[in-house]
Design a protein around this motif. Sequence first.
Motif, PDB file in Angstrom:
ATOM      1  N   LYS A 181     -30.547  14.033   9.083  1.00 33.53           N
ATOM      2  CA  LYS A 181     -29.687  13.648  10.115  1.00 33.53           C
ATOM      3  C   LYS A 181     -28.814  14.651  10.660  1.00 33.53           C
ATOM      4  O   LYS A 181     -27.741  14.715  10.019  1.00 33.53           O
ATOM      5  N   ASN A 182     -29.141  15.612  11.480  1.00 33.05           N
ATOM      6  CA  ASN A 182     -28.416  16.553  11.787  1.00 33.05           C
ATOM      7  C   ASN A 182     -27.232  16.304  12.565  1.00 33.05           C
ATOM      8  O   ASN A 182     -26.086  16.865  12.405  1.00 33.05           O
ATOM      9  N   LEU A 234     -24.719  11.715  20.601  1.00 33.01           N
ATOM     10  CA  LEU A 234     -25.907  12.721  20.798  1.00 33.01           C
ATOM     11  C   LEU A 234     -26.421  12.699  19.096  1.00 33.01           C
ATOM     12  O   LEU A 234     -25.713  13.164  18.201  1.00 33.01           O
ATOM     13  N   SER A 235     -27.399  12.186  19.017  1.00 34.21           N
ATOM     14  CA  SER A 235     -28.336  12.145  17.639  1.00 34.21           C
ATOM     15  C   SER A 235     -29.334  13.167  17.676  1.00 34.21           C
ATOM     16  O   SER A 235     -30.024  13.261  18.623  1.00 34.21           O
ATOM     17  N   TYR A 280     -29.689  10.636  23.617  1.00 36.39           N
ATOM     18  CA  TYR A 280     -28.554  11.008  24.308  1.00 36.39           C
ATOM     19  C   TYR A 280     -28.462   9.686  25.082  1.00 36.39           C
ATOM     20  O   TYR A 280     -29.305   9.893  26.246  1.00 36.39           O
ATOM     21  N   ARG A 281     -27.466   8.838  25.094  1.00 38.94           N
ATOM     22  CA  ARG A 281     -27.319   7.684  25.866  1.00 38.94           C
ATOM     23  C   ARG A 281     -28.891   7.088  25.886  1.00 38.94           C
ATOM     24  O   ARG A 281     -29.164   6.575  25.152  1.00 38.94           O
ATOM     25  N   GLY A 282     -29.330   7.034  27.006  1.00 39.28           N
ATOM     26  CA  GLY A 282     -30.813   6.449  27.291  1.00 39.28           C
ATOM     27  C   GLY A 282     -31.777   7.108  27.058  1.00 39.28           C
ATOM     28  O   GLY A 282     -32.978   6.849  26.970  1.00 39.28           O
ATOM     29  N   PHE A 283     -31.483   8.431  26.999  1.00 39.98           N
ATOM     30  CA  PHE A 283     -32.729   9.488  26.974  1.00 39.98           C
ATOM     31  C   PHE A 283     -33.129   9.879  25.446  1.00 39.98           C
ATOM     32  O   PHE A 283     -32.362   9.656  24.623  1.00 39.98           O
TER      33      PHE A 283
END
Length: 474
Positions: free
Chosen positions: A205-206, A211-212, A318-321
């Motif tokens: 998990k960077n 933002l994941s 990121y969010r819904g993306f």
Amino acid sequence: MHSFNLNPSGNAPISSSLGIAGIDERLRSSFVNLAYGYKARYTLSASARRDGSNYFGVATNQKTIPLWSLGAKWDISKEGFYALGLLPSLSLRCSYGYNGNLDRSITGVTTFEYASNARYTNLPYATISNIGNPELRWEQTGIANFAIDFASAANTISGSMDYYFKGARDILGYKTFASNTGISALEGNYSDMAGQGFDLSVSVKNLTGRLSWTTTLLFSHASDKVTRYDINPYAYQLVGADGNQSVAAPVLGKPVFGLFSYRWAGLAHATGNPVGYLKGVASQDYTAIVENTPTGDLVYAGAARPRYYGGINNRLSYRGFSLNIQINYKLGYYFRKPTINYSNITAAGTAYLAVNQDLDRRWKSPGDERYTQVPSMVYPFVQDRDFFYQYAAINVGKGDHVRLQDISLSYEFSQKAYPSLPFKGLQVFLYANNIAILWKANHWGLDPDAIPLGNDRTTMPSPPSIAFGLKGSF
């Protein structure tokens, strides 16, 4: 009076179009699975099954086979003495067992195939499709596996490492028989093989939060070799098997699918003829090279299937993306390049012109051998000349490559973010597959995974594909 010929092409019986077909297949299986856990740190498992089939020999112990496996897991991180803070989760696993396999193309009893309209009598007739082998039995593979599972705090780094080795016995293969038996060879349980390998999976998990970013690495290795086989194939059988085409010609001590070729000595300066070796001497006697080359004089390139393979996956959200990128790789193997076969250009019954792009690279005049290794075109065509060149070492290359396999991009509409949305969830996605090769070891610019349309034609790569879609839930 008038006469009519209903069959201007000649006389022939009218076919009844009737046929007889039937399959008598009986399979029987029973199994049991057991698992026991103790103190949430020790786990034992066992499974047993008994499979039977009427395809096998006359003895009951050949028709039915007992299969089993035993396994154990130790969650060592839950022991009181464990104090490795870097890896708060650590467990060990091991298992050993046997599985079985059958091939429905051969049976323990002699089988016949019926046909109609015999040539002279127009009556039904039968031919032997399979010589019975009363000693036929199940193929068996024993597999031992040792593994470790690990994870750091909050699963920032997690993964597993598996190492296995296996031994396969009673594998189907051919065995020679004395001529007075009425057969020269018979397929049965006359072969063995062994293999080993490992599988490594690591996820990192960077970034976490809004933002994941997670990266997953897969790395595998597999090797095998033939440990028992009765028949020694001829050289032309070995080169023609082309292991990368899923056709094996087993050789003791070598991988089940290996790549063999004729030794290459270049092109003749005056004629552009391909030159090979026969008993260590340069030769253009193609029939003798094809038929009399000892198998020990062939060039063995290596395995025809990848020895190392895996992939790297990056997932960002990121969010819904959400964006997902997959890169795959295959290493440590060889493939044979399709090339020109002049004999097939005008072969009778050929539904297409079998012309490879190497036709444009052929030798045309003395001195061309400095720039090309494609032989001159001679007529009438010489089949053994074409066969030798087609399966010469000059046409073997490394199959190692790295591929951008797929990319997916999606956006999730949720009722929490969009209260007026009539769906509980709605996802819009774009997916692209088989995008491009990022690197390849061969200098021909060929895709080793391309679908070959015969060894004398240019390979046809799988085209990239793009998909767009909507997915909703109520």
